[in-house]
Scaffold this active site. Structure first.
Site, PDB file in Angstrom:
ATOM      1  CG  ASP A 199      -1.861   1.151   1.292  1.00 52.76           C
ATOM      2  OD1 ASP A 199      -1.876   1.950   0.340  1.00 52.76           O
ATOM      3  OD2 ASP A 199      -2.575   1.280   2.298  1.00 52.76           O
ATOM      4  CG  ASP A 213       1.536  18.336 -17.039  1.00 53.44           C
ATOM      5  OD1 ASP A 213       2.231  17.332 -17.206  1.00 53.44           O
ATOM      6  OD2 ASP A 213       1.208  19.102 -17.965  1.00 53.44           O
ATOM      7  CD  GLU A 215       5.354  15.374 -21.633  1.00 50.47           C
ATOM      8  OE1 GLU A 215       4.310  14.831 -22.039  1.00 50.47           O
ATOM      9  OE2 GLU A 215       5.365  16.522 -21.141  1.00 50.47           O
ATOM     10  CD  GLU A 216       4.644  19.758 -20.075  1.00 47.25           C
ATOM     11  OE1 GLU A 216       4.042  19.896 -21.148  1.00 47.25           O
ATOM     12  OE2 GLU A 216       4.084  19.401 -19.027  1.00 47.25           O
ATOM     13  CG  ASP A 270       2.020  13.236 -18.351  1.00 45.32           C
ATOM     14  OD1 ASP A 270       1.912  14.105 -17.470  1.00 45.32           O
ATOM     15  OD2 ASP A 270       2.357  13.483 -19.522  1.00 45.32           O
TER      16      ASP A 270
END
Length: 448
Positions: A52, A146, A180-181, A209
């Protein structure tokens, strides 16, 4: 998550990850009424129970990333000091936990970028399971959802691997991507840097993401059937319905892997798209409002996170990693038979069908037959959808509704088909019963 949108490339067959699972249930795909492969049986071995994942710990990582952004001009974007500080922060945690870390450097737009790769010692180096998230933000905000959310969740999952001294049969590798952006730059660089031999060793890539959106949905990538079903099984076990992810398709780092033939999957809680009334009924939250109103904005701070979504998705990550990295585990959910050939639906016309042939099974279909439907249409309320069994019996999946003006039907329906023989040709039948709007069957599948 980057801004540009690309339509999913259609494929004739579903891509399985039988290579990832030593005795995995193979995928069976069908196009135009034919199948590639058939179901088989495999023994199920015990798997260590997934932990968990503490959402408190995940949120603590987010607080640290927020502090880094605050101290570095309010963001953690490529080429900025906040990004390098973020990479250093994650690397220090993993080094202390016993991972072998590699800092991969690249240049983009005249600035230095970094990927962080963390390998857990042991496991079959020819059978690699990867989990990754992009660590950079846009320049306009700190990027806590994000994509601090995915980055923090896989960091805590990696630390849980260390605490448990987990010994999977497959080799585990975690990754945090840069830029990535700006167009998946870091993950593309990594994939392109691999030799063909090393690429072939990566048997599955899981991408995370935006998994803590404040008005969340629960979306699962549908790229690889086995990975998809593993996530769906987890969420079904906690009573949370899911939908197929479409908003971010091709817009995050999984695309870099998928484009070279590596099986991929992942989770997503929504970005700038608006939550529908049906989704609000299903998941709670606010209809008519974006899943994340602070997407790519300065307000994407630690206050922009749903603790519930972050907790559920973090646990789902651990569930998938523990199960998919085991050598003889068959992920629950059964075989998948799919047709990905487009079929045009005439406007206010006759019904059309798409067929899937099922063979090699014994007995009847299950009482919980899963029918996954992906239909592109400009007014889904026009559509009536049926499943037709091999003997001609019809099961209504969806009625028409003139008031439902939303686009597309992306849903999974459960049918009690226990009175039907499993083998034979199954059909998805779709009819447009009103004028003016058009569409097509993009794909559909049966999961036994």
């Amino acid at each position: 998550m980057i801004r540009s949108v690309h339509r999913r490339l259609a494929t004739g067959t579903a891509i399985g990850i039988a290579g990832l699972l030593a005795a995995a249930v193979p995928t069976a795909a069908a196009t135009a009424g034919t199948t590639n492969g058939a179901g088989s049986t495999a023994s199920v071995a015990a798997v260590a129970a997934p932990p968990d994942i503490s959402v408190t710990n995940v949120k603590a990582h987010l607080t640290d990333l927020q502090s880094i952004a605050t101290a570095n001009g309010g963001n953690r974007a490529h080429g900025r000091s906040g990004y390098k500080a973020s990479i250093d922060f994650v690397k220090a945690k993993l080094d202390a936990a016993g991972f072998t870390t590699t800092l991969q450097q690249f240049t983009y737009f005249g600035s230095t970028g970094y990927n962080l790769i963390a390998d857990w010692p042991g496991g079959d180096s020819n059978q690699v399971l990867m989990a990754g998230s992009h660590l950079d933000s846009v320049s306009s905000g700190p990027g806590m959802n994000d994509n601090g959310s995915g980055s923090a969740a896989i960091l805590e999952t990696a630390l849980a691997v260390s605490r448990a001294q987990f010994t999977p049969e497959k080799h585990l590798r975690f990754a945090w991507w840069g830029a990535e952006e700006l167009g998946l730059v870091g993950s593309k660089y990594y994939v392109n840097s691999l030799s063909s031999t090393d690429r072939s060793k990566v048997k599955g890539y899981l991408n995370f993401d935006m998994i803590g959106s404040p008005n969340p949905g629960y979306f699962v990538y549908d790229d690889d059937p086995t990975i998809e079903q593993t996530f769906k099984t987890y969420f079904a076990g906690i009573g949370v319905p899911t939908e197929i992810e479409t908003e971010g398709d091709g817009r995050s780092d999984h695309a870099s892997f998928k484009n070279v033939g590596i099986p991929v999957g992942g989770l997503f809680t929504g970005a700038s798209n608006t939550k529908s009334s049906a989704q609000a009924t299903k998941w709670g939250g606010t209809a008519g409002q974006a899943f994340d109103r602070c997407y790519h904005s300065s307000c994407d701070t630690t206050s922009n996170i749903s603790d519930t979504a972050l907790d559920r998705n973090s646990d789902a990550i651990a569930y998938a990693i523990w199960n998919l990295s085991a050598g003889t585990t068959v992920p629950p959910g059964g075989d998948v038979y799919e047709n990905t050939t487009d079929v045009t639906i005439p406007d206010y016309g006759s019904a059309v069908t798409s067929s899937v042939a099922v063979s090699g099974r014994t007995g009847n279909a299950p009482s919980t037959l899963q029918v996954g439907v992906n239909i592109k249409h400009t007014w889904r309320g026009d559509l009536v959808i049926d499943l037709v069994a091999p003997d001609g019996s019809t099961y209504r999946l969806k009625n028409s509704s003139g008031s439902d003006s939303a686009d597309d039907v992306v849903a999974t329906y459960t049918v009690n088909a226990s009175s039907e023989a499993a083998n034979g040709t199954w059909q998805l039948k779709v009819q447009d019963v009103a004028r003016y709007d058009t569409g097509y069957i993009d794909s559909w599948k049966l999961t036994f």
